[in-house]
Design a protein around this motif. Sequence first.
Motif, PDB file in Angstrom:
ATOM      1  N   SER A  12       0.855  -1.183   0.000  1.00 12.98           N
ATOM      2  CA  SER A  12       0.000   0.000   0.000  1.00 12.98           C
ATOM      3  C   SER A  12       0.889   1.230   0.000  1.00 12.98           C
ATOM      4  O   SER A  12       1.747   1.387   0.877  1.00 12.98           O
ATOM      5  N   ILE A  13       0.712   2.095  -0.991  1.00 14.44           N
ATOM      6  CA  ILE A  13       1.564   3.279  -1.118  1.00 14.44           C
ATOM      7  C   ILE A  13       0.708   4.494  -1.472  1.00 14.44           C
ATOM      8  O   ILE A  13      -0.452   4.355  -1.886  1.00 14.44           O
ATOM      9  N   GLN A  14       1.303   5.658  -1.341  1.00 21.32           N
ATOM     10  CA  GLN A  14       0.651   6.888  -1.739  1.00 21.32           C
ATOM     11  C   GLN A  14       0.960   7.177  -3.212  1.00 21.32           C
ATOM     12  O   GLN A  14       2.022   6.806  -3.730  1.00 21.32           O
ATOM     13  N   GLU A  15       0.030   7.829  -3.846  1.00 19.79           N
ATOM     14  CA  GLU A  15       0.241   8.247  -5.234  1.00 19.79           C
ATOM     15  C   GLU A  15       1.539   9.049  -5.326  1.00 19.79           C
ATOM     16  O   GLU A  15       1.834   9.881  -4.468  1.00 19.79           O
ATOM     17  N   GLY A  16       2.316   8.779  -6.360  1.00 19.21           N
ATOM     18  CA  GLY A  16       3.588   9.464  -6.543  1.00 19.21           C
ATOM     19  C   GLY A  16       4.781   8.688  -6.024  1.00 19.21           C
ATOM     20  O   GLY A  16       5.922   8.929  -6.460  1.00 19.21           O
ATOM     21  N   GLU A  17       4.537   7.766  -5.109  1.00 20.07           N
ATOM     22  CA  GLU A  17       5.630   6.944  -4.586  1.00 20.07           C
ATOM     23  C   GLU A  17       5.961   5.824  -5.582  1.00 20.07           C
ATOM     24  O   GLU A  17       5.198   5.536  -6.504  1.00 20.07           O
ATOM     25  N   ASN A  18       7.103   5.199  -5.342  1.00 18.42           N
ATOM     26  CA  ASN A  18       7.493   4.050  -6.160  1.00 18.42           C
ATOM     27  C   ASN A  18       7.018   2.757  -5.495  1.00 18.42           C
ATOM     28  O   ASN A  18       6.947   2.653  -4.270  1.00 18.42           O
ATOM     29  N   ALA A  19       6.703   1.768  -6.331  1.00 22.89           N
ATOM     30  CA  ALA A  19       6.305   0.445  -5.832  1.00 22.89           C
ATOM     31  C   ALA A  19       7.287  -0.583  -6.361  1.00 22.89           C
ATOM     32  O   ALA A  19       7.560  -0.626  -7.576  1.00 22.89           O
ATOM     33  N   THR A  20       7.812  -1.390  -5.460  1.00 27.77           N
ATOM     34  CA  THR A  20       8.750  -2.444  -5.855  1.00 27.77           C
ATOM     35  C   THR A  20       8.232  -3.789  -5.378  1.00 27.77           C
ATOM     36  O   THR A  20       7.823  -3.933  -4.226  1.00 27.77           O
ATOM     37  N   MET A  21       8.251  -4.761  -6.280  1.00 27.33           N
ATOM     38  CA  MET A  21       7.844  -6.108  -5.907  1.00 27.33           C
ATOM     39  C   MET A  21       8.844  -7.102  -6.499  1.00 27.33           C
ATOM     40  O   MET A  21       9.476  -6.805  -7.518  1.00 27.33           O
ATOM     41  N   ASN A  22       8.979  -8.223  -5.831  1.00 32.20           N
ATOM     42  CA  ASN A  22      10.003  -9.191  -6.181  1.00 32.20           C
ATOM     43  C   ASN A  22       9.396 -10.546  -6.499  1.00 32.20           C
ATOM     44  O   ASN A  22       8.340 -10.910  -5.989  1.00 32.20           O
ATOM     45  N   CYS A  23      10.099 -11.275  -7.339  1.00 32.99           N
ATOM     46  CA  CYS A  23       9.656 -12.589  -7.768  1.00 32.99           C
ATOM     47  C   CYS A  23      10.849 -13.535  -7.729  1.00 32.99           C
ATOM     48  O   CYS A  23      11.926 -13.188  -8.235  1.00 32.99           O
ATOM     49  N   TRP A  34       5.989 -10.054 -16.708  1.00 33.66           N
ATOM     50  CA  TRP A  34       5.151  -9.473 -15.658  1.00 33.66           C
ATOM     51  C   TRP A  34       3.794  -9.122 -16.253  1.00 33.66           C
ATOM     52  O   TRP A  34       3.708  -8.606 -17.382  1.00 33.66           O
ATOM     53  N   TYR A  35       2.752  -9.398 -15.468  1.00 38.22           N
ATOM     54  CA  TYR A  35       1.372  -9.141 -15.876  1.00 38.22           C
ATOM     55  C   TYR A  35       0.646  -8.371 -14.783  1.00 38.22           C
ATOM     56  O   TYR A  35       0.971  -8.480 -13.597  1.00 38.22           O
ATOM     57  N   LEU A  65      16.486  -8.695 -13.699  1.00 36.91           N
ATOM     58  CA  LEU A  65      16.538 -10.156 -13.636  1.00 36.91           C
ATOM     59  C   LEU A  65      17.925 -10.577 -13.194  1.00 36.91           C
ATOM     60  O   LEU A  65      18.929 -10.138 -13.763  1.00 36.91           O
ATOM     61  N   ASP A  66      17.978 -11.412 -12.181  1.00 36.64           N
ATOM     62  CA  ASP A  66      19.236 -11.986 -11.698  1.00 36.64           C
ATOM     63  C   ASP A  66      19.097 -13.504 -11.787  1.00 36.64           C
ATOM     64  O   ASP A  66      18.506 -14.131 -10.916  1.00 36.64           O
ATOM     65  N   THR A  67      19.641 -14.077 -12.847  1.00 38.38           N
ATOM     66  CA  THR A  67      19.474 -15.517 -13.049  1.00 38.38           C
ATOM     67  C   THR A  67      20.291 -16.330 -12.048  1.00 38.38           C
ATOM     68  O   THR A  67      19.946 -17.471 -11.759  1.00 38.38           O
ATOM     69  N   SER A  68      21.353 -15.740 -11.508  1.00 37.30           N
ATOM     70  CA  SER A  68      22.148 -16.480 -10.520  1.00 37.30           C
ATOM     71  C   SER A  68      21.363 -16.656  -9.221  1.00 37.30           C
ATOM     72  O   SER A  68      21.508 -17.657  -8.529  1.00 37.30           O
ATOM     73  N   LYS A  69      20.525 -15.688  -8.914  1.00 35.21           N
ATOM     74  CA  LYS A  69      19.687 -15.762  -7.714  1.00 35.21           C
ATOM     75  C   LYS A  69      18.283 -16.236  -8.043  1.00 35.21           C
ATOM     76  O   LYS A  69      17.448 -16.373  -7.147  1.00 35.21           O
ATOM     77  N   LYS A  70      18.008 -16.451  -9.327  1.00 37.63           N
ATOM     78  CA  LYS A  70      16.674 -16.848  -9.759  1.00 37.63           C
ATOM     79  C   LYS A  70      15.627 -15.886  -9.195  1.00 37.63           C
ATOM     80  O   LYS A  70      14.672 -16.291  -8.501  1.00 37.63           O
ATOM     81  N   SER A  71      15.835 -14.609  -9.478  1.00 34.92           N
ATOM     82  CA  SER A  71      14.900 -13.614  -8.962  1.00 34.92           C
ATOM     83  C   SER A  71      14.764 -12.460  -9.947  1.00 34.92           C
ATOM     84  O   SER A  71      15.649 -12.195 -10.767  1.00 34.92           O
ATOM     85  N   SER A  72      13.641 -11.771  -9.825  1.00 33.97           N
ATOM     86  CA  SER A  72      13.345 -10.613 -10.653  1.00 33.97           C
ATOM     87  C   SER A  72      12.627  -9.581  -9.796  1.00 33.97           C
ATOM     88  O   SER A  72      11.994  -9.926  -8.792  1.00 33.97           O
ATOM     89  N   SER A  73      12.737  -8.325 -10.182  1.00 37.30           N
ATOM     90  CA  SER A  73      11.987  -7.290  -9.492  1.00 37.30           C
ATOM     91  C   SER A  73      11.291  -6.402 -10.518  1.00 37.30           C
ATOM     92  O   SER A  73      11.776  -6.220 -11.628  1.00 37.30           O
ATOM     93  N   LEU A  74      10.149  -5.887 -10.114  1.00 31.00           N
ATOM     94  CA  LEU A  74       9.387  -4.926 -10.915  1.00 31.00           C
ATOM     95  C   LEU A  74       9.263  -3.653 -10.108  1.00 31.00           C
ATOM     96  O   LEU A  74       8.788  -3.688  -8.972  1.00 31.00           O
TER      97      LEU A  74
END
Lengths: 111, 112
Positions: A12-23, A34-35, A65-74
Amino acid sequence: SQQGEEDPQALSIQEGENATMNCSYKTSINNLQWYRQNSGRGLVHLILIRSNEREKHSGRLRVTLDTSKKSSSLLITASRAADTASYFCATDRSAGNKLTFGGGTRVLVKP
Amino acid sequence: SAVISQKPSRDICQRGTSLTIQCQVDSQVTMMFWYRQQPGQSLTLIATANQGSEATYESGFVIDKFPISRPNLTFSTLTVSNMSPEDSSIYLCSVYTPTEAFFGQGTRLTVV
């Protein structure tokens, strides 16, 4: 079965802020996508990053994308109320065969 | 790109009955995919529908419960059979190019 896990599960964020999510995912991949899903409707494709790429941009979206860690962020920069949705990562292990979806992150952008 | 028309958009069904969901694509595609999305959860692949052959089901899903038809390259149906409240979910059909998946708008099923 789900290939990946996403965190946080909700944001939950305020308008104008950045949102980061990880996979995170478990097996080798050809690409990761990403969808966005609004209110339980059909999913909309946002961006694709190939296994040999490390970062990609599209408008206010930045994917890593970090394939060594098998992770991605949006990262969604300068968020808007219209960005309120659920976001899912999806992995493709063999270039066009089928996708496996992560658990999703529910994003709420407050005006 | 692909445009997918899925219907019905929602339905409320009695337990023990069956519901058939239809998907029409605006172009010919080899494979169509059917997903289930349980409340608050992610998408789980039910099966892959190929024209001219039987559908390929994922682990945990069986043809008797989720029979699929694929009569031509633009159309597919998924039937949810002998429904129970646990089948209450959103069901989505999809097609996939090498770089992007396209989805129908989903069928929100409630079993009472």
